[in-house]
Design a protein around this motif. Structure first.
Motif, PDB file in Angstrom:
ATOM      1  N   GLY A  29      -4.041   2.061   2.261  1.00 49.99           N
ATOM      2  CA  GLY A  29      -5.395   2.598   2.453  1.00 49.99           C
ATOM      3  C   GLY A  29      -5.495   4.035   1.997  1.00 49.99           C
ATOM      4  O   GLY A  29      -6.481   4.424   1.356  1.00 49.99           O
ATOM      5  N   GLY A  30      -4.475   4.832   2.293  1.00 56.79           N
ATOM      6  CA  GLY A  30      -4.459   6.220   1.833  1.00 56.79           C
ATOM      7  C   GLY A  30      -4.365   6.331   0.320  1.00 56.79           C
ATOM      8  O   GLY A  30      -4.927   7.243  -0.280  1.00 56.79           O
ATOM      9  N   ALA A  31      -3.652   5.389  -0.311  1.00 57.48           N
ATOM     10  CA  ALA A  31      -3.569   5.376  -1.776  1.00 57.48           C
ATOM     11  C   ALA A  31      -4.902   4.979  -2.391  1.00 57.48           C
ATOM     12  O   ALA A  31      -5.310   5.517  -3.429  1.00 57.48           O
ATOM     13  CB  ALA A  31      -2.472   4.410  -2.227  1.00 57.48           C
ATOM     14  N   LEU A  32      -5.614   4.052  -1.743  1.00 64.16           N
ATOM     15  CA  LEU A  32      -6.918   3.619  -2.251  1.00 64.16           C
ATOM     16  C   LEU A  32      -7.976   4.702  -2.102  1.00 64.16           C
ATOM     17  O   LEU A  32      -8.881   4.813  -2.924  1.00 64.16           O
ATOM     18  CB  LEU A  32      -7.377   2.347  -1.525  1.00 64.16           C
ATOM     19  N   ASP A  33      -7.875   5.489  -1.027  1.00 60.52           N
ATOM     20  CA  ASP A  33      -8.843   6.569  -0.790  1.00 60.52           C
ATOM     21  C   ASP A  33      -8.114   7.786  -0.210  1.00 60.52           C
ATOM     22  O   ASP A  33      -7.987   7.919   1.009  1.00 60.52           O
ATOM     23  CB  ASP A  33      -9.945   6.123   0.160  1.00 60.52           C
ATOM     24  N   PRO A  34      -7.616   8.661  -1.076  1.00 57.94           N
ATOM     25  CA  PRO A  34      -6.853   9.824  -0.612  1.00 57.94           C
ATOM     26  C   PRO A  34      -7.672  10.814   0.229  1.00 57.94           C
ATOM     27  O   PRO A  34      -7.105  11.708   0.848  1.00 57.94           O
ATOM     28  CB  PRO A  34      -6.381  10.497  -1.904  1.00 57.94           C
ATOM     29  N   ARG A  86     -14.158  -2.449   5.538  1.00 60.23           N
ATOM     30  CA  ARG A  86     -13.876  -3.100   4.252  1.00 60.23           C
ATOM     31  C   ARG A  86     -12.584  -2.564   3.637  1.00 60.23           C
ATOM     32  O   ARG A  86     -11.791  -3.331   3.083  1.00 60.23           O
ATOM     33  CB  ARG A  86     -15.052  -2.930   3.294  1.00 60.23           C
ATOM     34  N   LEU A  87     -12.354  -1.256   3.755  1.00 63.73           N
ATOM     35  CA  LEU A  87     -11.130  -0.665   3.223  1.00 63.73           C
ATOM     36  C   LEU A  87      -9.910  -1.211   3.964  1.00 63.73           C
ATOM     37  O   LEU A  87      -8.889  -1.513   3.342  1.00 63.73           O
ATOM     38  CB  LEU A  87     -11.175   0.866   3.323  1.00 63.73           C
ATOM     39  N   VAL A  88      -9.996  -1.337   5.281  1.00 64.10           N
ATOM     40  CA  VAL A  88      -8.886  -1.888   6.070  1.00 64.10           C
ATOM     41  C   VAL A  88      -8.579  -3.304   5.584  1.00 64.10           C
ATOM     42  O   VAL A  88      -7.415  -3.655   5.354  1.00 64.10           O
ATOM     43  CB  VAL A  88      -9.206  -1.880   7.580  1.00 64.10           C
ATOM     44  N   GLU A 137      -9.450   7.994  10.199  1.00 63.18           N
ATOM     45  CA  GLU A 137      -9.572   6.795   9.358  1.00 63.18           C
ATOM     46  C   GLU A 137      -8.191   6.164   9.135  1.00 63.18           C
ATOM     47  O   GLU A 137      -8.043   4.943   9.147  1.00 63.18           O
ATOM     48  CB  GLU A 137     -10.220   7.121   8.020  1.00 63.18           C
ATOM     49  N   ARG A 138      -7.191   7.011   8.934  1.00 66.78           N
ATOM     50  CA  ARG A 138      -5.837   6.492   8.729  1.00 66.78           C
ATOM     51  C   ARG A 138      -5.297   5.870  10.017  1.00 66.78           C
ATOM     52  O   ARG A 138      -4.562   4.881   9.980  1.00 66.78           O
ATOM     53  CB  ARG A 138      -4.935   7.589   8.184  1.00 66.78           C
ATOM     54  N   LEU A 139      -5.691   6.415  11.152  1.00 69.43           N
ATOM     55  CA  LEU A 139      -5.302   5.838  12.438  1.00 69.43           C
ATOM     56  C   LEU A 139      -5.920   4.450  12.599  1.00 69.43           C
ATOM     57  O   LEU A 139      -5.271   3.523  13.097  1.00 69.43           O
ATOM     58  CB  LEU A 139      -5.725   6.775  13.572  1.00 69.43           C
ATOM     59  N   GLN A 170       5.863  -2.596  10.732  1.00 68.78           N
ATOM     60  CA  GLN A 170       6.089  -2.186   9.350  1.00 68.78           C
ATOM     61  C   GLN A 170       4.887  -2.521   8.470  1.00 68.78           C
ATOM     62  O   GLN A 170       4.497  -1.735   7.608  1.00 68.78           O
ATOM     63  CB  GLN A 170       7.346  -2.858   8.805  1.00 68.78           C
ATOM     64  N   HIS A 171       4.304  -3.691   8.695  1.00 68.29           N
ATOM     65  CA  HIS A 171       3.096  -4.068   7.963  1.00 68.29           C
ATOM     66  C   HIS A 171       1.981  -3.051   8.205  1.00 68.29           C
ATOM     67  O   HIS A 171       1.290  -2.640   7.275  1.00 68.29           O
ATOM     68  CB  HIS A 171       2.645  -5.465   8.402  1.00 68.29           C
ATOM     69  N   SER A 172       1.825  -2.612   9.436  1.00 75.42           N
ATOM     70  CA  SER A 172       0.776  -1.644   9.768  1.00 75.42           C
ATOM     71  C   SER A 172       1.005  -0.311   9.064  1.00 75.42           C
ATOM     72  O   SER A 172       0.055   0.316   8.579  1.00 75.42           O
ATOM     73  CB  SER A 172       0.713  -1.447  11.285  1.00 75.42           C
ATOM     74  N   LEU A 173       2.256   0.121   9.001  1.00 70.95           N
ATOM     75  CA  LEU A 173       2.587   1.348   8.260  1.00 70.95           C
ATOM     76  C   LEU A 173       2.262   1.174   6.778  1.00 70.95           C
ATOM     77  O   LEU A 173       1.744   2.091   6.129  1.00 70.95           O
ATOM     78  CB  LEU A 173       4.065   1.699   8.439  1.00 70.95           C
ATOM     79  N   LEU A 174       2.547  -0.009   6.248  1.00 68.30           N
ATOM     80  CA  LEU A 174       2.253  -0.304   4.847  1.00 68.30           C
ATOM     81  C   LEU A 174       0.753  -0.293   4.585  1.00 68.30           C
ATOM     82  O   LEU A 174       0.287   0.298   3.603  1.00 68.30           O
ATOM     83  CB  LEU A 174       2.861  -1.662   4.470  1.00 68.30           C
ATOM     84  N   VAL A 175      -0.025  -0.918   5.466  1.00 68.10           N
ATOM     85  CA  VAL A 175      -1.484  -0.951   5.304  1.00 68.10           C
ATOM     86  C   VAL A 175      -2.049   0.466   5.338  1.00 68.10           C
ATOM     87  O   VAL A 175      -2.916   0.817   4.538  1.00 68.10           O
ATOM     88  CB  VAL A 175      -2.140  -1.845   6.374  1.00 68.10           C
TER      89      VAL A 175
END
Length: 191
Positions: free
Chosen positions: A55-60, A121-123, A66-68, A46-51
């Motif tokens: 990340g997608g919210a920070l950089d759409p 850095r984004l991760v 990258e999302r993977l 669940q934490h990984s799904l949240l991260v």
């Protein structure tokens, strides 16, 4: 591992990595030592799904690869367990070396190259924001405590908050595993 494969921690092979084992394991590793309220732990899956969502919210503009990378950032924990940050820091490079090798094998298995420094850095940034939200919403930290430990996170875009808030609900293990596998499959398919 459930698949019956043996994974050498010191020299992991991508051929021995099973995605289903990752999802199964991460859904059963509890964040916050399982000290969250309610009938279910908040799992690393669940934490990984949240991260990934943060990340997608920070950089759409992020694409599926990258999302993977965001989704898989804690994948080694399915093998070595969730070792809390202070212990990781005390062990130092020995732990990080094992974690890096495992993550490299996992990346190879799903066809990802090593991430660019900006993505790394984004991760880390998304991971820290997720930790703050989990600490204050699930683990009983006051905002003052969380501010001191994690730093106050930036405000995320308002339109992303309903989806992020929904990810902060501890779920039964089977649901967490299925959600993780579904998201991983969608990202691998380019969605």
């Amino acid at each position: 591992m459930l698949s019956g494969r043996r994974l050498d921690l010191l020299d992991p092979s991508a051929l021995d990595v099973e995605i289903a084992d990752i999802a199964h394991g991460l859904a059963r590793v509890a964040r916050w030592n399982g000290q969250t309220a309610g009938p279910h732990v908040f799992s690393v899956a669940q934490h990984s799904l949240l991260v990934e969502a943060i990340g997608g919210a920070l950089d759409p503009r992020l694409g599926p690869p990258e999302r993977l990378e965001l989704l898989l950032h804690d994948a080694p924990e399915y093998v070595i367990g969730d070792i809390i940050s202070p212990l990781k820091n005390a062990i130092g490079d020995a732990y990080r070396s094992v974690e890096r090798r495992l993550l490299g094998a996992i990346r190879q298995r799903v066809g990802l190259a090593a991430p660019a420094p900006t993505l790394t850095r984004l991760v880390k940034r998304a991971d820290r924001i997720a930790a703050y939200l989990e600490a204050t919403r699930l683990a009983g930290f006051s905002m003052a405590e969380a501010d001191q430990i994690f730093g106050r996170p930036p405000a995320l875009p308002a339109e992303t908050m309903p989806a992020i808030e929904a990810l902060l609900t501890p779920r039964p293990t089977a649901e967490a595993e299925a959600a993780y596998l579904a998201r991983l499959g969608a990202l691998q398919a380019g969605a």
